[in-house]
Scaffold this motif. Structure first.
Motif, PDB file in Angstrom:
ATOM      1  N   UNK A  28      40.836  36.281  24.412  1.00  0.00           N
ATOM      2  CA  UNK A  28      40.313  37.326  23.539  1.00  0.00           C
ATOM      3  C   UNK A  28      41.229  38.528  23.678  1.00  0.00           C
ATOM      4  N   UNK A  50      41.418  45.560  23.467  1.00  0.00           N
ATOM      5  CA  UNK A  50      41.986  46.812  22.958  1.00  0.00           C
ATOM      6  C   UNK A  50      43.017  47.336  23.951  1.00  0.00           C
ATOM      7  N   UNK A  81      41.547  49.032  26.812  1.00  0.00           N
ATOM      8  CA  UNK A  81      40.553  48.264  27.567  1.00  0.00           C
ATOM      9  C   UNK A  81      41.251  47.625  28.773  1.00  0.00           C
ATOM     10  N   UNK A 108      39.360  50.924  37.332  1.00  0.00           N
ATOM     11  CA  UNK A 108      38.394  51.367  38.325  1.00  0.00           C
ATOM     12  C   UNK A 108      37.114  51.880  37.675  1.00  0.00           C
ATOM     13  N   UNK A 109      36.644  51.178  36.662  1.00  0.00           N
ATOM     14  CA  UNK A 109      35.390  51.538  36.030  1.00  0.00           C
ATOM     15  C   UNK A 109      35.481  52.708  35.079  1.00  0.00           C
ATOM     16  N   UNK A 110      36.613  53.398  35.088  1.00  0.00           N
ATOM     17  CA  UNK A 110      36.774  54.527  34.188  1.00  0.00           C
ATOM     18  C   UNK A 110      37.100  54.033  32.784  1.00  0.00           C
ATOM     19  N   UNK A 111      36.869  54.893  31.816  1.00  0.00           N
ATOM     20  CA  UNK A 111      37.244  54.580  30.441  1.00  0.00           C
ATOM     21  C   UNK A 111      38.343  55.548  30.048  1.00  0.00           C
ATOM     22  N   UNK A 139      27.077  54.092  34.007  1.00  0.00           N
ATOM     23  CA  UNK A 139      28.070  53.918  32.946  1.00  0.00           C
ATOM     24  C   UNK A 139      29.254  53.092  33.452  1.00  0.00           C
ATOM     25  N   UNK A 140      29.692  53.420  34.664  1.00  0.00           N
ATOM     26  CA  UNK A 140      30.823  52.677  35.247  1.00  0.00           C
ATOM     27  C   UNK A 140      30.448  51.228  35.523  1.00  0.00           C
ATOM     28  N   UNK A 200      30.497  49.365  32.299  1.00  0.00           N
ATOM     29  CA  UNK A 200      31.906  49.166  31.915  1.00  0.00           C
ATOM     30  C   UNK A 200      32.519  48.024  32.742  1.00  0.00           C
ATOM     31  N   UNK A 201      32.273  48.079  34.050  1.00  0.00           N
ATOM     32  CA  UNK A 201      32.821  47.049  34.926  1.00  0.00           C
ATOM     33  C   UNK A 201      32.257  45.679  34.581  1.00  0.00           C
ATOM     34  N   UNK A 223      31.127  44.656  31.750  1.00  0.00           N
ATOM     35  CA  UNK A 223      31.657  44.154  30.482  1.00  0.00           C
ATOM     36  C   UNK A 223      33.101  43.706  30.614  1.00  0.00           C
ATOM     37  N   UNK A 224      33.806  44.260  31.604  1.00  0.00           N
ATOM     38  CA  UNK A 224      35.200  43.839  31.785  1.00  0.00           C
ATOM     39  C   UNK A 224      35.314  42.516  32.509  1.00  0.00           C
ATOM     40  N   UNK A 270      29.920  54.532  25.683  1.00  0.00           N
ATOM     41  CA  UNK A 270      31.301  54.068  25.808  1.00  0.00           C
ATOM     42  C   UNK A 270      31.858  53.791  24.416  1.00  0.00           C
ATOM     43  N   UNK A 271      33.199  53.904  24.263  1.00  0.00           N
ATOM     44  CA  UNK A 271      33.789  53.692  22.939  1.00  0.00           C
ATOM     45  C   UNK A 271      33.523  52.274  22.415  1.00  0.00           C
ATOM     46  N   UNK A 293      35.451  49.913  21.350  1.00  0.00           N
ATOM     47  CA  UNK A 293      36.277  48.764  21.724  1.00  0.00           C
ATOM     48  C   UNK A 293      35.855  48.121  23.026  1.00  0.00           C
ATOM     49  N   UNK A 294      35.028  48.844  23.819  1.00  0.00           N
ATOM     50  CA  UNK A 294      34.677  48.274  25.114  1.00  0.00           C
ATOM     51  C   UNK A 294      33.696  47.121  24.983  1.00  0.00           C
ATOM     52  N   UNK A 310      40.681  37.491  28.981  1.00  0.00           N
ATOM     53  CA  UNK A 310      41.106  38.695  28.268  1.00  0.00           C
ATOM     54  C   UNK A 310      42.624  38.736  28.221  1.00  0.00           C
TER      55      UNK A 310
END
Lengths: 599, 196, 307
Positions: free
Chosen positions: A506, A509, A512, A516-519, B82-83, B86-87, B89-90, B182-183, B185-186, C61
């Motif tokens: 996949x 972005x 993406x 470290x969890x940051x965006x 939030x982190x 994000x984590x 989803x990654x 979160x944006x 694209x995430x 990914x």
């Protein structure tokens, strides 16, 4: 008019002079037509080796000679390829430097074709002066142009001294050249001049700024062709002098090795793209000189091989970079980045260029590096080999920086959506080097077809190569064809197997990333273009040497000159009366000196 | 041996492949080194000499891309949530989440705190909870073994649940974060129409 | 015809065999370090389980085509360099393409993969990954120095760059290079430990410092192929050192014994020492092998022996 090829230098210079008058609109086409006809002439003429003599004063005392042999032909072809590629790229560039390019190329051709020292020096001077004019016309940094001028003058003075020492006792003609005591003393002077042109440390100081300040396409000509004039001079020494007299070459070889190492460190530190390429050019010339300085057939052969490949690689890289700068208007690594999707062709071109520049196996760059290494090994120079290995390993860093800073990572100041692939002229120009690099990768010893006659002429044994696919030396052999096909097949098979795996890819972005969890957002400094590799300063040995610079030494010389001239200023104030007094006193002294005091 | 018995019960080619894949997944669990709250201190003894989770194929992974298991080890503030999302989803599916301690289930001793998450499974899907305040490493290992059992039976479907109920999860997340989500694209690949 | 079939089989089998042997070696390594820590450690087949799990993940990914190709280039580089190193010193089996190989080529082929992968890491845009790459490339300066000091001395002493000839010299004389050229062997061990990625030279992939460095952005099948190639590549390096200094191997038992003893040496060093910073590592690798190399060079030129 026996052979038109012999007069190509003069034709080039004259057509350059003509180009000054020609309106700017059709100059690009004019240049293209001229440079395309020359190879046709070369192919057409069946008996290339020739010689023409012109009696200068009519009494046979000084002859001006133009001649062609295989050495001259090899270097002329390198020059020609540089001009051809320049003229392709020139079609899309905004520069109008065609006249000076033609004159400078003609001057270099004259120096190459020269059969005597006088013609050689005339050609050398035309080459230097006409390449100085585009620099001064740029109005960007007059200092760089002035530096080029001063160094060029110093080099020319050295060469002139060498020529006078060499030629006065015997003859200025190469064929009638006899080694005498004074011509032996000419060697260091000549070598200094040649090393300066090639930019070997410690005479390299002018190169980075000049390559950087020259227009983007012209830099390719500087690095591809003009720097090879010094190498031609080196080969000339091998032809003229008995090889046992060239003992100084051992030290020159070491000089080359250290140039390769330290210039590589400098290249890693650069932030400007073209300065990185300029330092890399110095380093590669270091390899060549290190190899030539061995003074063995293998060493000289490998040096010539690397000369050919370095010209090709640097033409490719400088042309593509010129295209990128032309499109984006950015010249630094921290201003570019993330252009791979917009410029796929230039990415692949630069990739192939750096694979060859780093000397990675499947391409031609490895063959010449391998030849250099085995030449060093068979001469028993372990430590020189180690220095060179260190240089070529460190070179991975700047090669990676070159491709990363422009094409990979994240975009910085240059918005990728607004940029397109480099213009077609640059693409056209980069195709010939690409073909040469891949071809030499597959058939690594094909180039020896051209090198062997040169070795023969300069008094070395030929290096027999039975098979174009195999490059052999006394230390073993390297089969480029097998390596390339093995790598290709392995790659294809693994790719096939890899794509059979069920897990679905996949595309994520660009932002993406595991962070470290940051965006991260666009304002984060995610591109590593500026700092990449600069931390090698922290390695004590490298940091020490990076803190040293020949610039300081030359600045010291400069301050010394200022002091001396201030002493001269005491006498020579510019006032006409003091000048008259000095003239009268001088005449009186002169009179006493000549007549011996008797009236 | 339960595994052998289970293998005996399986019929059909596809099922055996699935069982084998699940066995490999269960036998190699890489835990993301991500500690929240006071439970984080229970993870190191689990991994190191005293309790040696590596004998079960469990080891640490540095980045969410490489990891299979996310341990939420204790209370979560909204900022950390939030982190964590994000984590999570990654990470790449199949992925599992273990909740360690009671704070994760119902807020625990932070039940009336203004800035911690009380009921975490409204925001990310959980496969295993390990109750206690704090649960000892033995309990955590027990949780791991329970997770392995679930994986082998094919019941550890947290990632699938998250995928299917993404709208519900995102709505809940939105309630907490407001506009500060979160944006796009995430998480846009979770939606069939490619974005909210 | 037989030759072609043999070559084909060799080329297919060599990576698989290397993968299996190295997989068990690294399984042993994990148990070994576990015992040092006073724990049981994972089963010896754990690496295969990990690897198959990575391949059987459901999603992966990616960051575009170059990202997809990078690990493949890495694997192709490893397999190619493996193919140029012979497994046995007298057998036609598992000799791969070693008749075409020479030492300089092999050392360069070993770098092709990491550089190809560096492009993929660059395209992923992960700054941590890139930091790992830069550390790796910087460390390489140090490693190659040590390696080339030893290899160049060995090539000069033996008068050839061909690996097969180096092996046959040892077989004919009956003494291993590590016995006849002990100093060269000792120099080469420094970079051997570094090339195997063991402490104290393992700062490239530091998990807590740079987020596991080059592989920060890789997951599932990409990490899987990187893991597979790492196993093959490690075996290729073990094989290279066995061939260079231990006279190659005559049969499979000898091969396993020799490679395993080298591997044991590496992991013992690796489990004892802490980590160098990258500049410390380069400095160390420039100083110690260079001094020893200088000594060896002097000994060689004076014809004293013991080089």
């Amino acid at each position: 008019m026996s052979n038109i090829i012999l007069f190509l230098p003069i034709i080039l210079i004259l057509s350059g002079v003509l180009a000054i008058i020609i309106p700017k609109r059709i100059r690009k086409i004019y240049l293209l037509i001229i440079v395309v006809t020359i190879p046709l002439l070369l192919i057409k003429s069946n008996n290339i080796l020739d010689r023409v003599v012109y009696d200068w004063f009519g009494d046979g005392s000084y002859n001006l000679v133009l001649e062609i042999n295989y050495t001259k032909l090899l270097f002329f072809i390198l020059l020609l390829v540089s001009i051809i590629i320049y003229s392709f790229a020139n079609l899309s560039s905004n520069e109008t430097e065609e006249p000076m390019l033609l004159i400078s190329g003609g001057g270099m051709a004259l120096a190459i074709f020269a059969g005597d020292f006088i013609t050689f020096f005339i050609g050398w001077e035309i080459m230097s002066w006409s390449s100085y004019i585009p620099l001064i016309n740029r109005n960007k940094d007059v200092k760089a142009a002035r530096r080029y001028l001063v160094y060029g003058l110093f080099g020319a003075a050295m060469i002139l001294t060498g020529i006078l020492l060499a030629g006065l006792e015997s003859s200025f003609e190469f064929t009638e050249f006899v080694v005498s005591k004074s011509s032996y003393f000419a060697i260091p002077f000549l070598i200094t001049g040649f090393l300066l042109k090639s930019g070997i440390m410690p005479l390299h100081h002018w190169i980075p700024s000049v390559y950087n300040e020259a227009s983007d396409t012209l830099s390719s000509f500087f690095s591809g062709a003009l720097s090879k004039a010094g190498i031609y001079g080196f080969m000339l020494l091998f032809i003229l002098y008995p090889h046992n007299l060239l003992g100084i070459n051992t030290y020159i070889s070491w000089l080359g090795a250290f140039t390769a190492l330290f210039a590589t460190f400098r290249a890693i530190m650069q932030v400007e793209i073209k300065k990185l390429l300029a330092w890399s050019s110095i380093a590669q010339l270091g390899y060549i000189v290190a190899s030539l300085g061995l003074g063995t057939a293998e060493g000289v052969g490998a040096g010539l091989y690397h000369t050919v490949l370095h010209t090709t690689i640097k033409l490719l890289l400088f042309i593509v970079i010129a295209g990128v700068i032309n499109r984006t208007g950015k010249t630094r690594f921290d201003e570019l980045g993330g252009l791979i999707k917009q410029m796929p062709f230039s990415f692949i071109a630069v990739l192939i260029g750096i694979i060859a520049l780093a000397g990675m196996p499947p391409l031609g760059g490895f063959a010449s590096k391998w030849a250099i290494y085995s030449a060093l090994l068979s001469s028993g120079k372990v430590f020189e080999l180690i220095v060179i290995i260190a240089a070529s390993t460190a070179a991975f860093l700047y090669n990676f920086k070159l491709i990363y800073g422009i094409f990979l990572g994240h975009p910085t100041q240059c918005i990728p959506e607004n940029t397109k692939e480099i213009k077609w002229g640059y693409i056209l120009g980069s195709i010939i080097p690409l073909i040469i690099l891949i071809f030499t990768g597959l058939f690594p010893s094909y180039v020896y077809k051209f090198i062997n006659p040169v070795l023969n002429e300069s008094g070395f044994n030929q290096l027999l190569q039975n098979n174009y696919k195999i490059l052999s030396s006394s230390m073993g052999e390297y089969n480029g064809f097998v390596v390339m096909t093995t790598f290709g097949i392995t790659f294809a098979v693994i790719l096939l197997l890899f794509s059979l795996i069920k897990s679905k890819s996949r595309n994520a972005h660009r932002l993406d990333i595991a962070y470290a969890g940051e965006i991260p957002n666009e304002s984060y400094p995610l591109h590593f273009g500026y700092g990449l590799g600069r931390e090698i300063r922290r390695i004590p040995f490298i940091g020490f040497w990076l803190s040293k610079s020949t610039g300081k030494f030359y600045a010291y010389i400069h301050s010394l000159m200022v002091q001396i001239s201030s002493v001269v200023r005491v006498i020579f104030t510019g006032d006409i009366t003091t000048f008259l007094y000095i003239l009268i006193i001088g005449l009186a002294v002169f009179w006493v000196f000549v007549s011996g005091g008797s009236v | 041996m339960s595994e052998v018995e289970e293998l005996k019960n399986i019929k059909g080619h596809q099922q055996i492949v699935e069982w084998a894949v699940n066995w490999f997944r269960k036998q190699s669990l890489w835990v993301l080194a991500y500690g929240t709250g006071c439970g984080a201190i229970e993870v190191p003894p689990t991994m190191t000499a005293r309790y040696d989770a590596e004998r079960l194929g469990i080891r640490g992974a540095a980045t969410p891309r490489q990891a299979d298991v996310l341990i939420i080890s204790g209370y979560l503030s909204y900022k950390t949530l939030k982190r964590v999302i994000r984590t999570y989803e990654q990470m790449q599916s199949p992925k599992y989440v273990i909740g360690l301690g009671s704070c994760v289930m119902n807020g625990g001793m932070y039940w009336d705190s203004y800035n911690t998450v009380k009921q975490l499974d409204k925001y990310i899907p959980f496969d295993i909870y390990v109750a206690g305040c704090m649960p000892r490493p033995e309990a955590l290992i027990d949780g791991f073994i329970a997770l392995q059992k679930q994986i082998l039976e094919g019941k550890a479907d947290g990632a699938k649940r998250y995928m299917e109920n993404i709208n519900w999860y995102k709505e809940n997340q939105k309630k907490v974060f407001g506009d500060n989500v979160t944006p796009n694209y995430t998480c846009d690949w979770y939606y069939s129409d490619g974005g909210m | 015809m037989i030759d072609t079939v043999q070559l084909f089989l060799n080329v297919i089998l060599a990576p698989i065999v290397a993968f299996i042997i190295a997989g068990f070696y690294y399984g042993f390594y994990r148990r070994f370090t576990a015992r040092i820590h006073r724990r049981w450690g994972p089963p010896i087949y754990q690496n295969f389980v990990d690897n198959i799990k990575l391949y059987s993940k459901e999603e992966a990914v990616s960051h575009g085509l170059m990202f997809h190709l990078g690990p493949v280039i890495m694997a192709a580089g490893s397999v190619t360099s493996l193919l140029f190193i012979p497994f046995f010193n007298n057998s036609v089996w598992f000799s791969g393409l070693s008749s075409y190989g020479n030492l300089i080529l092999i050392t360069y082929l070993m770098v092709v993969g990491p550089l190809g992968n560096a492009l993929a890491i660059g395209v992923s845009g992960n700054p941590f990954g890139l930091m790992g790459v830069v550390r790796g490339l910087t460390r390489l300066i140090g490693l190659e120095i040590g390696m080339y000091i030893s290899i160049a001395l060995l090539m000069i002493v033996s008068g050839t760059t061909s690996l097969t000839e180096l092996i046959s010299i040892q077989v004919n004389s009956g003494t291993w290079n590590m016995v006849s050229h002990p100093l060269i062997f000792i120099i080469s061990l420094f970079s051997f430990v570094g090339f195997m990625g063991a402490s104290p030279f393992d700062v490239v992939g530091a998990p807590t410092e740079v987020y596991s460095g080059p592989v920060a952005e890789y997951g599932s099948k990409y990490l899987g192929i990187l893991m597979s190639q790492r196993l093959m590549f490690s075996f290729a390096k073990l094989l290279l050192w066995v061939n260079l200094f231990m006279g190659g191997a005559a049969n499979i038992v000898e091969l396993l014994l020799k490679t395993f003893s080298l591997f044991l040496f590496e992991i013992v060093i690796g489990s004892v020492y802490p980590r160098f910073k990258v500049e410390q590592a380069v400095d160390f690798l420039w100083k110690i092998p260079a001094i020893l190399g200088l000594l060896a060079g002097v000994l060689y030129y004076l014809n004293i022996g013991g080089v």
